[in-house]
Design an enzyme around this catalytic site. Structure first.
Site, PDB file in Angstrom:
ATOM      1  N   GLU A 167       0.829  -1.209   0.000  1.00 39.48           N
ATOM      2  CA  GLU A 167       0.000   0.000   0.000  1.00 39.48           C
ATOM      3  C   GLU A 167       0.862   1.258   0.000  1.00 39.48           C
ATOM      4  O   GLU A 167       0.619   2.193  -0.765  1.00 39.48           O
ATOM      5  CB  GLU A 167      -0.938   0.005   1.219  1.00 39.48           C
ATOM      6  CG  GLU A 167      -2.002  -1.068   1.174  1.00 39.48           C
ATOM      7  CD  GLU A 167      -1.574  -2.431   1.701  1.00 39.48           C
ATOM      8  OE1 GLU A 167      -2.458  -3.288   1.855  1.00 39.48           O
ATOM      9  OE2 GLU A 167      -0.371  -2.666   1.951  1.00 39.48           O
TER      10      GLU A 167
ATOM     11  N   LYS B 214       2.946  -8.815  -5.856  1.00 35.60           N
ATOM     12  CA  LYS B 214       4.172  -9.598  -5.689  1.00 35.60           C
ATOM     13  C   LYS B 214       3.787 -11.063  -5.773  1.00 35.60           C
ATOM     14  O   LYS B 214       2.697 -11.467  -5.389  1.00 35.60           O
ATOM     15  CB  LYS B 214       4.922  -9.259  -4.407  1.00 35.60           C
ATOM     16  CG  LYS B 214       4.221  -9.526  -3.114  1.00 35.60           C
ATOM     17  CD  LYS B 214       5.151  -9.107  -1.968  1.00 35.60           C
ATOM     18  CE  LYS B 214       4.518  -9.262  -0.618  1.00 35.60           C
ATOM     19  NZ  LYS B 214       5.444  -8.905   0.466  1.00 35.60           N
TER      20      LYS B 214
END
Length: 140
Positions: free
Chosen positions: A74, A100
């Site tokens: 974030e 990821k």
């Protein structure tokens, strides 16, 4: 006319993550960027100054992503979004997705990710200067 530019699947290698091992060894991150530009009357005149160069956005995103180590996706995504809004005056709003593929989760999954959305007016908030600074600088 509203125009959006899209950059999908931009892969970088970075040292972000909650765990020290992630920040030490690094891993692959993928960015998806969708930027809405200021309204233009037309693009038929083929003027470059009515848009932004995709290659410049890509290079800026890679530079911003590598400038600081973040613990959270974030914070990484927001830092890239803020940086792109500051660097490209024609961008009115932006969505940055970060994924990821090797999260430290003991289950089978293909990826984890987030999306952040900012508009240029968000930069005018009272804490806009604070937002320009890295959220958490993690030292490895």
């Amino acid at each position: 006319m509203l125009t959006s530019i899209q950059i999908a699947g931009l892969q970088t290698f970075g040292y972000h993550g909650l765990f020290e091992e992630e920040r030490r060894l690094g891993q692959k991150f993928t960015f998806d960027i969708d930027a809405t530009l200021q309204p233009a009357p037309t693009h038929r005149d083929d003027r470059l100054d009515a848009s932004v160069r995709y290659d410049a956005v890509v290079e800026a995103a890679v530079d911003l992503a590598g400038a600081t180590k973040y613990q959270t996706l974030e914070a990484l995504g927001e830092a890239v979004a803020i940086g792109l809004l500051h660097r490209f005056a024609l961008i009115d709003s932006i969505t940055v997705g970060v994924s990821k593929f090797s999260p430290p989760i003991p289950h089978t999954l293909s990826k984890v990710g987030i999306k952040v959305h900012l508009v240029r007016a968000d930069l005018a908030s009272p804490c806009a200067e604070e937002a320009r600074q890295p959220f958490v600088q993690v030292t490895a």
